[in-house]
Write a protein that holds these residues in place. Structure first.
Motif, short mmCIF file in Angstrom:
data_model
loop_
_atom_site.label_atom_id
_atom_site.label_comp_id
_atom_site.label_asym_id
_atom_site.label_seq_id
_atom_site.Cartn_x
_atom_site.Cartn_y
_atom_site.Cartn_z
N VAL A 114 -35.22 -10.03 -8.83
CA VAL A 114 -34.18 -9.59 -7.88
C VAL A 114 -33.57 -8.26 -8.36
CG1 VAL A 114 -31.93 -10.13 -6.85
CG2 VAL A 114 -33.66 -11.92 -7.10
N SER A 115 -33.28 -8.17 -9.65
CA SER A 115 -32.76 -6.92 -10.20
C SER A 115 -33.79 -5.81 -10.10
CB SER A 115 -32.35 -7.12 -11.67
OG SER A 115 -31.30 -8.03 -11.78
N GLU A 117 -36.08 -5.58 -7.77
CA GLU A 117 -36.06 -5.19 -6.35
C GLU A 117 -34.93 -4.21 -6.06
OE1 GLU A 117 -37.75 -8.96 -3.75
OE2 GLU A 117 -35.67 -8.97 -4.40
N ASN A 118 -33.76 -4.50 -6.59
CA ASN A 118 -32.60 -3.62 -6.35
C ASN A 118 -32.85 -2.23 -6.92
OD1 ASN A 118 -31.19 -5.67 -5.08
ND2 ASN A 118 -30.17 -6.36 -6.96
N ASN A 121 -35.39 -0.50 -4.64
CA ASN A 121 -34.82 -0.10 -3.35
C ASN A 121 -33.93 1.13 -3.46
OD1 ASN A 121 -36.11 -2.19 -2.00
ND2 ASN A 121 -34.40 -3.62 -2.29
N TYR A 140 -43.25 -9.52 -9.57
CA TYR A 140 -43.41 -10.73 -8.77
C TYR A 140 -44.46 -11.65 -9.40
CZ TYR A 140 -40.88 -8.38 -4.94
OH TYR A 140 -39.93 -7.75 -4.17
N LYS A 143 -43.32 -13.50 -12.53
CA LYS A 143 -42.41 -14.61 -12.21
C LYS A 143 -43.06 -15.63 -11.29
CE LYS A 143 -39.18 -12.73 -14.65
NZ LYS A 143 -38.83 -13.29 -15.97
N GLU A 145 -44.05 -15.47 -8.23
CA GLU A 145 -43.54 -15.46 -6.86
C GLU A 145 -44.70 -15.19 -5.91
OE1 GLU A 145 -40.45 -15.95 -5.53
OE2 GLU A 145 -39.71 -16.62 -7.49
N LYS A 148 -43.96 -13.53 -2.26
CA LYS A 148 -43.51 -12.15 -2.40
C LYS A 148 -44.65 -11.25 -2.89
CE LYS A 148 -38.49 -12.50 -3.04
NZ LYS A 148 -38.16 -11.41 -2.10
#
Length: 494
Positions: A114-115, A117-118, A121, A140, A143, A145, A148
């Motif tokens: 998530v971090s 991704e931020n 972005n 991804y 982890k 995922e 994703k």
């Protein structure tokens, strides 16, 4: 091809995407690098970096990149990220997409996808290229995922960023690591349909997927296809994957044949390759080949490092060749390598696995006498072995040593069954002093409880010592007297 080897190769695969600047000037290595490298347990390297600048010393981009690279290879991801973030924050240089890819990868490892991704972005459009997209895909995959990862790869395809084998290999690694082996060949076929040439790693992953499903015919067809690719040279690792599959399938002769082929393609200074072949020969029970390759590794590589000693010792333990393991341990002690508790632990765990607890205890005591570090979980394992053999006094001795090391290894928790048994034994047979000292150490690991108080109560009563303080302590801990407590106290009247 085991999951650890896949993960390791996945990391190497991803490194091909990102910057590989590796600053090797020994003069500079002795400056900032030598300052930061020993700080393994330091929460933050930023004060050291700031101090370096404040003292008027220069930092070079190449050296910082080398430090980041080295920390990543040593799995010191948090420190690698700190150096990268400090480098960016201080404006040491304007980050290229490759450097953003490095930071993205580190953020994913340290803080999660998530971090990552931020961070991705918030990049400028010109920094969102195949390298940064590839780094996020790797986050991804690391982890696991699945959704994703597949969605992100599709976006990369649409943008023209999936033109090499790297991204497809990531997805094959993902399917391997989540146990969906049947999907790996589908990805290889998709690569071919999209005119993306598979590389060695692509074929190895596919071979491994067939082997994991016991489809040795499919594995052999894939190896044969690989051998006939004009642009691919089959390496030692690919034949090792074949050997591993044959071993699982019980085809010993074919496994040995593959191992021989693997050895002919081995870089004579590749310790990792020797270690892998040694381990596979140990699985086959081939002691002669294990020792032959170990001698070859020692003579051709610069010098064995600790992981090499751990591997050969673990392989010989698998073969029950404890005299040989003891010889290797002595070689390691004389090698001049830095002390690594995992090396002697390999033998100690081996002894314990065969019920040789006296030998395990003697080795632990020898290390302690020499001032060498030992771990509480290993002492606890040996204590449990003695306890299961009903040698409680020896279990007590080992558990005492384990408890003394707790402050340095607070993740360890003692075996409750062993603790209960030792407390009962101390209450019935131990001295009041031993019971008090043991409980005093134990309460640093677990809260005071009824069993601990009862052990000391019984030992005190047998020794004719007063118990009022202990009873007051029980009240303070809100431990009410039960029938067992009353039964223990009644011993004073006899």
């Amino acid at each position: 091809m085991n999951t650890k080897l896949i993960s390791k190769t996945l990391n190497q695969n991803q490194n091909a995407i990102i910057s590989r600047s590796y600053y090797t000037n020994k003069t500079n290595k002795a400056t900032l690098y030598s300052k930061l490298s020993p700080l393994g347990s330091t929460p933050s390297l930023e004060p050291e970096l700031d101090s370096w600048i404040q003292n008027g010393k220069k930092v070079k981009v190449a050296e910082l990149q080398r430090i980041i690279h080295d920390f990543r290879m040593r799995k010191r991801f948090t420190h690698a990220l700190q150096v990268s973030e400090w480098m960016n924050k201080k404006g040491i240089c304007i980050f290229s997409p490759s450097q953003h890819a490095v930071q993205l990868d580190l953020i994913g490892r340290v803080h999660g996808f998530v971090s990552a991704e931020n961070y991705f972005n918030n990049l400028r459009d010109q920094d969102k290229n195949e390298k940064t997209y590839g780094a996020l895909l790797n986050c991804y995959v690391q982890k696991r995922e699945t959704d994703k990862s597949i969605s992100h790869l599709q976006k990369m395809k649409e943008m023209g960023f999936a033109k090499s084998s790297l991204s497809y290999n990531d997805i094959m690694c993902l399917y391997t690591n989540v146990g969906q082996h049947e999907k790996v060949p589908q990805v290889l076929n998709e690569m071919k349909e999209n005119n993306v040439s598979p590389d060695n790693f692509s074929y190895r992953l596919c071979m491994n997927s067939y082997g994991a499903r016991g489809d040795l015919e499919g594995m052999e067809k894939m190896l044969n296809e690989m051998e006939h690719q004009p642009d691919i040279v089959v390496d030692w690792n690919s034949y090792a994957v074949a050997a591993s599959s044959y071993i699982k399938g019980g085809l010993t002769d074919k496994a040995i044949d593959s191992l021989k082929k693997s050895e002919t393609r081995l870089d004579k200074k590749d310790g990792t390759g020797y270690n892998h072949l040694i381990s596979l020969y140990a699985t086959l029970g081939e002691k002669t080949e294990v020792l032959r390759l170990w001698d070859l590794e020692k003579s051709t590589c610069e010098r064995p490092i600790n992981k090499d000693y751990i591997n050969i010792m673990a392989s010989l333990v698998k073969l029950d060749e404890f005299e040989e393991v003891e010889k290797v341990l002595k070689e390691w002690e004389a090698s001049g390598n830095f002390y690594d508790v995992r090396v002697p632990n390999t033998l100690i765990i081996g002894y314990s696995g065969k019920g040789l607890y006296e030998k395990a205890k003697a080795l632990l005591e020898n290390l302690t006498e020499k001032g060498k570090a030992t771990l509480p979980n290993i002492w606890g394992k040996v204590a449990a072995g003695f306890f299961d053999k009903n040698e409680v006094a020896k279990a007590f001795s080992c558990m005492k040593a384990a408890l003394c090391l707790y402050e340095e290894n607070k993740e360890w928790k003692p075996n409750q069954k062993v603790i209960t048994g030792i407390l009962s034994w101390l209450g019935d047979e131990g001295s009041a002093e031993d019971a008090e000292a043991f409980v005093s150490s134990l309460k640093n690991v677990i809260p005071m409880n009824r069993e601990m108080y009862h052990a000391v109560l019984k030992a005190h009563i047998r020794a004719g010592k007063e118990v009022h303080g202990l009873l007051d302590g029980m009240k303070t801990c809100k431990i009410k007297e039960d029938e067992e407590t009353k039964k223990i106290l009644s011993m004073m009247q006899k």
